[in-house]
Each structure stands twice: as C-alpha cells, then as structure tokens.
Design an enzyme around this catalytic site. Structure first.
Site, mmCIF file in Angstrom:
data_model
loop_
_atom_site.group_PDB
_atom_site.id
_atom_site.type_symbol
_atom_site.label_atom_id
_atom_site.label_comp_id
_atom_site.label_asym_id
_atom_site.label_seq_id
_atom_site.Cartn_x
_atom_site.Cartn_y
_atom_site.Cartn_z
ATOM 1 N N PRO A 31 -7.381 -2.384 -10.196
ATOM 2 C CA PRO A 31 -6.916 -3.078 -8.983
ATOM 3 C C PRO A 31 -7.982 -3.008 -7.892
ATOM 4 C CG PRO A 31 -5.405 -1.288 -9.627
ATOM 5 C CD PRO A 31 -6.562 -1.225 -10.559
ATOM 6 N N ALA A 65 -3.878 -3.440 -5.028
ATOM 7 C CA ALA A 65 -2.848 -2.694 -4.305
ATOM 8 C C ALA A 65 -2.008 -3.686 -3.500
ATOM 9 C CB ALA A 65 -3.506 -1.681 -3.378
ATOM 10 N N TYR A 190 -3.298 7.498 -0.035
ATOM 11 C CA TYR A 190 -2.218 6.645 0.471
ATOM 12 C C TYR A 190 -0.888 7.397 0.367
ATOM 13 C CZ TYR A 190 -6.044 3.361 0.404
ATOM 14 O OH TYR A 190 -7.273 2.770 0.639
ATOM 15 N N ARG A 238 -1.291 5.888 -10.801
ATOM 16 C CA ARG A 238 -2.677 6.287 -10.480
ATOM 17 C C ARG A 238 -2.634 7.550 -9.639
ATOM 18 N NH1 ARG A 238 -7.651 2.423 -8.725
ATOM 19 N NH2 ARG A 238 -7.822 2.352 -10.995
HETATM 20 C C1 531 Z 1 -12.004 3.231 -2.721
HETATM 21 C C2 531 Z 1 -11.664 4.687 -2.769
HETATM 22 C C3 531 Z 1 -11.823 5.352 -3.957
HETATM 23 C C4 531 Z 1 -11.515 6.667 -4.039
HETATM 24 C C5 531 Z 1 -11.037 7.324 -2.947
HETATM 25 C C6 531 Z 1 -10.873 6.665 -1.765
HETATM 26 C C7 531 Z 1 -11.185 5.341 -1.669
HETATM 27 N N1 531 Z 1 -11.020 2.351 -2.287
HETATM 28 C C8 531 Z 1 -9.762 2.397 -2.853
HETATM 29 C C9 531 Z 1 -8.830 1.413 -2.431
HETATM 30 C C10 531 Z 1 -9.117 0.466 -1.407
HETATM 31 C C11 531 Z 1 -10.482 0.401 -0.942
HETATM 32 C C12 531 Z 1 -11.443 1.391 -1.363
HETATM 33 C C13 531 Z 1 -7.457 1.528 -2.953
HETATM 34 O O1 531 Z 1 -7.196 2.416 -3.717
HETATM 35 C C14 531 Z 1 -6.431 0.611 -2.525
#
Ligand code: 531
Length: 364
Positions: A31, A65, A190, A238
């Site tokens: 995603p 997401a 999140y 996840r």
């Molecule tokens: C990257 C990210 C990876 C691992 C830890 C924190 C951030 N991401 C993930 C995202 C959105 C943008 C960047 C999502 O999981 C929605």
C-alpha cells in the site's frame, strides 16, 4: 541454461493460496499513499496507478492506507472509505485489477496522532485547525513530536467504541467494493500501533500498561472486523515489529501478538517496522525487515509478508525459496517499474512463469 533450470519454476512465481484466494505469484504491491484524493475519493489516478501494476503482473495489489474516518486521514489528500460514495470508484478499480489477473486488496487505516498533516510535497508538517487541519485522537495526549506537533486528545471509551465501529463499517464497504484481501494498518505509528507501543500508550485503564492491555484495542478491532469479513477472504495485519527504541515495542512482543491475532482469525502478518517516534536509528539496507517476517513465520506459525528495500528478482526469490516469508510486497521498486514482475520472470530465466497481457506480447 540447463534442463534443471528450465524445469524448476522460480519460487517467486509459485501460486499462493490463502483461504479461498489464490495469488498468481508471490509478488504484491505494498500500500502506497498517493495523497491524490478529494474528500477521500479514489480517482482516475488510482485506477492507472493500481491498474498498471496489475498489468505488470503483480499477484496482489493493495490499495493505499484508506481512512476509516475523515479524522483518520494522514493528510487532506488521503483515500477514504467512511461513506458509501467511496464504494463505486474503488469497485471500478477492483474490476480492472481482477480482469488483469491481480487480487484486489485494501489497507484500512486511522492515522491517530499523525493525522492532520500537510501532503509530503507540501511540507508534511501538522496543519493547524485554521489551516485545514483537524483535532487528532490517540491513546494518550502525547504529541508525536518534531513537525507533527499537535497534542492529540486521549481517547475515551466512547471514542474507542466509535472508531472500532468505523473499522467495521469500512470493512463492509470494502467487501461491497469487491476487495478480496483486507489489511488492518497497525504499523508506522498510526492509531492501532499507538496503542501497542508503551512509548505512545501511557493509559492507566484496560487499554494501557501491560502487554495484555496495550494489545486489547487491536484484538477487539480485529475480532469485530473478522466477524463481518468473509471467512474465505484473507485478513492481514501490518505490524511495526519493532520501534527500534530500547524500552519500546519489540520483535518478541510482535511474535506473541501474532499468535493472538492468528487466534482471532488473522491469516498473515505484514512485517514492517518503525514510525512510532521520530529520529529512530534504523539499520536500513536491502531486506532489512525480512528477519522479522522470518521470525514471526516460524515462531508464531503464521504466514508473513516481507516488505522494505526489496528490489531485485534474485533477492525476492531467495526470500520465498528459503521460507523467510510467504509473499514479498514491493513499494518504491514498483514506482520505478510497474512491470517489475514481468521483468523478474525474464531475469530469472522463466518468461513462461508470467505471460504478458496479449496487447503487449510483441514486446515481451
Ligand atoms: C513510510 C514509513 C515507513 C516506516 C515507518 C514510518 C513511515 N510511510 C508509511 C506510510 C505513509 C507514508 C510514509 C503509511 O504507512 C501509511
């Protein structure tokens, strides 16, 4: 090339069956937020973005997401599924994905204290309410920090019940839209992840403190979602398998949580890491999160997905061949090349493992 080479199909191109769903190969599109929705709506961008990766041969295409409520969006541009109007644009995309051989998946998300931010290309910092932002929710009133400065509201029991209901309603809409693979986003700092980690959850009620209490929100949400998601369709979660911070969430807690999730009817753990607090020291390198997928697969006896800096066909095939994960999910590599699976089959010497779409056959 020897006879043995031609006889043995690369492990990356073996089919994978989970419940009643069979992927044509072990390659999934991870995603990836596009921040390109208005009012949560999937658009032509999403059709082309996801559709071209199905044309490129992915076995599984997981939509980005997708927020279960407007408040749960990371940015105002996030995709959403909080209203019935969101169903048909997703259904249109899913029909195309299926026509082109991919299983359509969706990741349901609530951004918690990381919600209400600007799109990355607009700075990514928290937006004040007057600047198009909104109040945020979290297990505890602790800001993420740095540029995500908003102090979230600590969720009351009524908030917990409401958000769980939003996940259930989003699941029903995902089903109505033709999704066949559903992932709960409990990683990257999140909302669901915020409850797991002692760094972001400092509640003193039944949802905080002990391990049992910190996993309660996710387990209850999973149970409620599983009750409305068909038995035959995969439900996955996840996880950020570690916070990468001493005293934070770690891989052993992830193993035990995975066992509990399996008991709730979860079929696969998608193994990522980090994102709970800013400025972690992460040993980033090729396949750096694969050991989490391998460990959970063996210790919790559940299928896993490996994700993170998987870029070459040989690397991806090795992960599957050695039983380190059941599938690989590629993100940025798929942004560089939507036809990565077609190329991978040829790089591994087995073009027959993935025929191109008939319209493109003269080029492959
Ligand atoms: C990257 C990210 C990876 C691992 C830890 C924190 C951030 N991401 C993930 C995202 C959105 C943008 C960047 C999502 O999981 C929605």
């Amino acid at each position: 090339m020897t006879d043995t080479d031609t006889a043995a199909q690369p492990h990356l191109f073996q089919k994978f069956t989970l419940k009643s769903i069979t992927l044509r190969n072990r390659i999934g599109v991870s995603p990836m937020c596009q921040y390109s929705s208005e009012d949560g709506m999937a658009s032509d961008w999403h059709l082309v973005h996801l559709g071209s990766r199905a044309v490129g041969g992915a076995g599984l295409v997981i939509a980005e997401a997708t927020a279960v409520s407007p408040e749960g969006r990371i940015t105002p541009g996030d995709a959403g599924i909080w209203a019935d109007k969101h169903i048909e644009p997703i259904a249109r995309i899913n029909r195309f994905l299926k026509q082109n051989g991919a299983v359509p998946g969706i990741q349901l998300a609530h951004a918690g204290r990381k919600a209400s931010a600007a799109r990355p290309w607009e700075g990514g910092t928290h937006l004040a309410d007057e600047a198009g932002g909104w109040p945020t929710l979290a297990p505890s009133a602790i800001p993420f920090g740095g540029e995500l400065w908003k102090v979230p509201q600590a969720m009351a029991q009524a908030d917990i019940t409401r958000v769980q209901g939003e996940f259930v309603a989003a699941t029903k809409r995902s089903l109505a839209a033709g999704c066949e693979w559903l992932e709960l986003h409990s990683a990257h700092g999140y909302l669901l992840n915020e409850f797991l980690s002692p760094l972001s959850n400092q509640r003193s009620d039944a949802y905080g403190g002990s391990f049992e209490n910190r996993i309660r929100f996710l387990l209850e949400t999973t149970r409620a979602v599983r009750a409305v998601w068909p038995d035959g369709f995969p439900l996955t979660v996840r996880l950020s398998c570690t916070d990468w911070v001493p005293g934070g969430w770690d891989i052993e807690q992830s193993v035990e949580l995975s066992r509990r999730l399996k008991a709730e009817g979860v079929d696969l753990i998608d193994c990522s890491s980090g994102g709970t607090v800013p400025n972690m020291k992460i040993p980033i390198g090729p396949g750096y999160q694969v050991p989490f997928a391998e460990h959970i697969r063996h210790e919790a006896n559940i299928a896993t997905a490996a994700v993170g800096m998987i870029t070459t066909p040989a690397q991806a095939d090795e992960i599957i061949r050695h039983g380190r994960a059941d599938i690989v999910l590629l993100a940025r590599e798929f942004l560089r090349d939507p036809y990565w699976p077609l190329r991978a089959a040829r790089t591994l010497g087995h073009p027959e493992a993935l025929p191109p779409p008939i319209q493109y056959a003269r080029a492959w």
